[in-house]
Scaffold this motif. Structure first.
Motif, PDB file in Angstrom:
ATOM      1  N   PHE A  62      34.510  -2.505 -36.963  1.00  0.00           N
ATOM      2  CA  PHE A  62      33.087  -2.825 -37.046  1.00  0.00           C
ATOM      3  C   PHE A  62      32.216  -1.600 -36.782  1.00  0.00           C
ATOM      4  CE2 PHE A  62      29.165  -4.105 -34.817  1.00  0.00           C
ATOM      5  CZ  PHE A  62      28.565  -4.860 -35.822  1.00  0.00           C
ATOM      6  N   VAL A  63      32.564  -0.834 -35.747  1.00  0.00           N
ATOM      7  CA  VAL A  63      31.796   0.368 -35.393  1.00  0.00           C
ATOM      8  C   VAL A  63      31.786   1.363 -36.554  1.00  0.00           C
ATOM      9  CG1 VAL A  63      31.696   2.384 -33.880  1.00  0.00           C
ATOM     10  CG2 VAL A  63      32.181   0.142 -32.918  1.00  0.00           C
ATOM     11  N   VAL A  64      32.970   1.620 -37.095  1.00  0.00           N
ATOM     12  CA  VAL A  64      33.078   2.592 -38.192  1.00  0.00           C
ATOM     13  C   VAL A  64      32.335   2.087 -39.422  1.00  0.00           C
ATOM     14  CG1 VAL A  64      34.685   3.754 -39.764  1.00  0.00           C
ATOM     15  CG2 VAL A  64      35.246   3.538 -37.339  1.00  0.00           C
ATOM     16  N   TYR A  65      32.492   0.799 -39.739  1.00  0.00           N
ATOM     17  CA  TYR A  65      31.845   0.220 -40.923  1.00  0.00           C
ATOM     18  C   TYR A  65      30.319   0.306 -40.816  1.00  0.00           C
ATOM     19  CZ  TYR A  65      30.939  -3.142 -44.679  1.00  0.00           C
ATOM     20  OH  TYR A  65      30.503  -3.743 -45.834  1.00  0.00           O
ATOM     21  N   ALA A  98      19.446   0.079 -35.267  1.00  0.00           N
ATOM     22  CA  ALA A  98      19.387  -0.409 -33.880  1.00  0.00           C
ATOM     23  C   ALA A  98      20.770  -0.828 -33.394  1.00  0.00           C
ATOM     24  CB  ALA A  98      18.422  -1.596 -33.793  1.00  0.00           C
ATOM     25  N   VAL A  99      21.576  -1.410 -34.293  1.00  0.00           N
ATOM     26  CA  VAL A  99      22.945  -1.802 -33.931  1.00  0.00           C
ATOM     27  C   VAL A  99      23.756  -0.570 -33.541  1.00  0.00           C
ATOM     28  CG1 VAL A  99      25.126  -2.730 -34.828  1.00  0.00           C
ATOM     29  CG2 VAL A  99      22.969  -3.898 -35.333  1.00  0.00           C
ATOM     30  N   ILE A 100      23.644   0.495 -34.352  1.00  0.00           N
ATOM     31  CA  ILE A 100      24.386   1.730 -34.069  1.00  0.00           C
ATOM     32  C   ILE A 100      23.911   2.357 -32.759  1.00  0.00           C
ATOM     33  CG2 ILE A 100      24.822   4.091 -34.869  1.00  0.00           C
ATOM     34  CD1 ILE A 100      26.382   1.982 -36.353  1.00  0.00           C
ATOM     35  N   VAL A 101      22.596   2.383 -32.528  1.00  0.00           N
ATOM     36  CA  VAL A 101      22.056   2.950 -31.284  1.00  0.00           C
ATOM     37  C   VAL A 101      22.582   2.157 -30.087  1.00  0.00           C
ATOM     38  CG1 VAL A 101      19.948   3.259 -29.917  1.00  0.00           C
ATOM     39  CG2 VAL A 101      19.987   3.936 -32.320  1.00  0.00           C
ATOM     40  N   GLY A 102      22.614   0.812 -30.220  1.00  0.00           N
ATOM     41  CA  GLY A 102      23.130  -0.027 -29.143  1.00  0.00           C
ATOM     42  C   GLY A 102      24.593   0.272 -28.840  1.00  0.00           C
ATOM     43  N   LEU A 103      25.388   0.453 -29.885  1.00  0.00           N
ATOM     44  CA  LEU A 103      26.809   0.763 -29.708  1.00  0.00           C
ATOM     45  C   LEU A 103      26.997   2.132 -29.046  1.00  0.00           C
ATOM     46  CD1 LEU A 103      28.203  -0.514 -33.138  1.00  0.00           C
ATOM     47  CD2 LEU A 103      28.428  -1.626 -30.915  1.00  0.00           C
ATOM     48  N   LEU A 104      26.185   3.095 -29.462  1.00  0.00           N
ATOM     49  CA  LEU A 104      26.268   4.441 -28.872  1.00  0.00           C
ATOM     50  C   LEU A 104      25.859   4.425 -27.399  1.00  0.00           C
ATOM     51  CD1 LEU A 104      24.873   6.650 -31.784  1.00  0.00           C
ATOM     52  CD2 LEU A 104      27.240   6.533 -30.971  1.00  0.00           C
ATOM     53  N   LEU A 105      24.867   3.600 -27.070  1.00  0.00           N
ATOM     54  CA  LEU A 105      24.439   3.477 -25.676  1.00  0.00           C
ATOM     55  C   LEU A 105      25.586   2.956 -24.804  1.00  0.00           C
ATOM     56  CD1 LEU A 105      20.813   2.017 -25.935  1.00  0.00           C
ATOM     57  CD2 LEU A 105      21.468   4.190 -24.909  1.00  0.00           C
ATOM     58  N   VAL A 106      26.303   1.960 -25.327  1.00  0.00           N
ATOM     59  CA  VAL A 106      27.432   1.419 -24.579  1.00  0.00           C
ATOM     60  C   VAL A 106      28.528   2.476 -24.437  1.00  0.00           C
ATOM     61  CG1 VAL A 106      29.235  -0.346 -24.539  1.00  0.00           C
ATOM     62  CG2 VAL A 106      26.947  -0.944 -25.325  1.00  0.00           C
ATOM     63  N   MET A 107      28.768   3.238 -25.491  1.00  0.00           N
ATOM     64  CA  MET A 107      29.843   4.229 -25.484  1.00  0.00           C
ATOM     65  C   MET A 107      29.578   5.377 -24.520  1.00  0.00           C
ATOM     66  SD  MET A 107      30.875   4.495 -29.530  1.00  0.00           S
ATOM     67  CE  MET A 107      32.215   5.679 -29.292  1.00  0.00           C
TER      68      MET A 107
END
Length: 337
Positions: A124-127, A166-175
């Motif tokens: 999901f992250v990569v896609y 926003a989804v990608i930014v949210g994922l990066l924040l978690v990472m």
């Protein structure tokens, strides 16, 4: 498939027929028959092969990710995953049913639920990342054309981009800022409780905390394996390109020779982003309108435009649903661990 999903599938097929009938209201049957007879079926087969290659490459990503989990996952079972995903994406609002359906299919193939969740998170992250990259490039190339011709539609493109970004930014924040993200989520739910003390809010907070924690644990593994990320990122990018170029082959099948591969691919990327905003499964209605509006620049003949739209929906939407239904009843080969 539940009775509710079967009902939605039937309703989507009925809606598709209604949209087709509405699109054909001003089109001469004779003109449409002539366009069908003069269709270049070789290019249409290339368009179908391109769509099938997109599904196949997604299956390869699944297989590679499971091999990372020290599993020998049969290719036949891997191919089932994107097809079942297409079916449930196509019959649920905002394509929300695809992820749970993939998880079920992996568990059905003998994959442990924890490992299956881990694989789907990475996929999901990569896609999502590749979608955003493609869309940013498409905005630079084709947005000015769309904005000059269709002001209202261009706002949808920007809104779609902001959601995916926003989804990608949210994922990066978690990472990379896990503790900060947890505090941010805590503040958000505190503010929410100022307006309501519903039990649902506590449930949502618990579910979100669990998902954030699971993703963070997976992200630690992701960061340690940059070569794998690069590899599946490249395969996903190629997978998306096979999907995005389908309308180009459809235009060639209709005899439209003076079309730009770059421009057609760019417009399709923008259309896909708009479709993701419509709550109706498959973006029905919005998808057809977006395609007809944008590709009228390439096809001036009304019957050819409707035929192009119909062929595009058959290949990019209904084909996935049909193959997904077949994949759902095919017995998977069990994983070798």
């Amino acid at each position: 498939m539940t009775n509710r999903n079967k009902l939605v599938l039937i309703l989507m097929l009925i809606l598709g027929v209604i949209i087709l009938a509405f699109s054909l209201r001003d089109v001469s049957f004779r003109s449409l028959a002539t366009d069908l007879l003069t269709l270049n079926w070789r290019w249409l087969l290339v368009a179908m092969a391109s769509m099938l290659m997109s599904y196949f490459l997604e299956a390869i990503v699944v297989k590679i990710l499971l091999q990372r989990e020290t599993m020998e996952f049969p290719l036949r079972s891997a191919v089932r995953i994107p097809l079942i995903e297409q079916l449930f994406n196509g019959i649920t609002p905002f394509s929300s049913g695809g992820q749970p359906a993939q998880l079920f299919a992996l568990i059905q193939s003998g994959v442990d639920a924890g490992r299956a969740t881990s694989v789907l998170l990475m996929k999901f992250v990569v896609y999502q990342s590749m979608i955003v990259i493609n869309f940013i490039i498409a905005l630079f190339i084709g947005f000015h054309f769309v904005a000059s011709k269709m002001h209202a539609l261009s706002l949808f493109f920007l809104f779609g981009f902001l959601i995916h970004f926003a989804v990608i930014v949210g994922l990066l924040l978690v990472m990379y800022w896990y503790s900060f993200t947890r505090k941010l989520v805590g503040v958000f739910f505190k503010l929410l409780r100022c307006f309501s003390h519903s039990v649902r809010i506590d449930h949502w907070e618990m579910v979100l905390d669990e998902k954030i924690n699971n993703f963070y644990q997976e992200s630690l593994r992701l960061k340690r394996d940059s070569w794998l990320l690069l590899k599946i990122g490249l395969i996903t990018l190629i997978q998306l390109l096979f999907y995005y170029i389908v309308p180009y082959f459809i235009l060639l099948a209709l005899g439209e020779k003076n079309v730009s591969l770059l421009l057609v691919t760019t417009f399709h990327i923008l259309i896909v982003m708009v479709i993701s905003l419509f709550p109706i499964p498959g973006g029905s209605g919005g998808a057809e309108y977006s395609f007809s509006t944008i590709f009228s620049s390439f096809i001036t003949n009304s019957s050819k435009l409707v035929l192009a739209m119909l062929l595009w929906r058959l290949l990019t939407y209904y084909l996935g649903i049909l193959l997904g239904m077949i994949a759902l009843v095919v017995r998977p080969q069990k994983v070798k661990q």
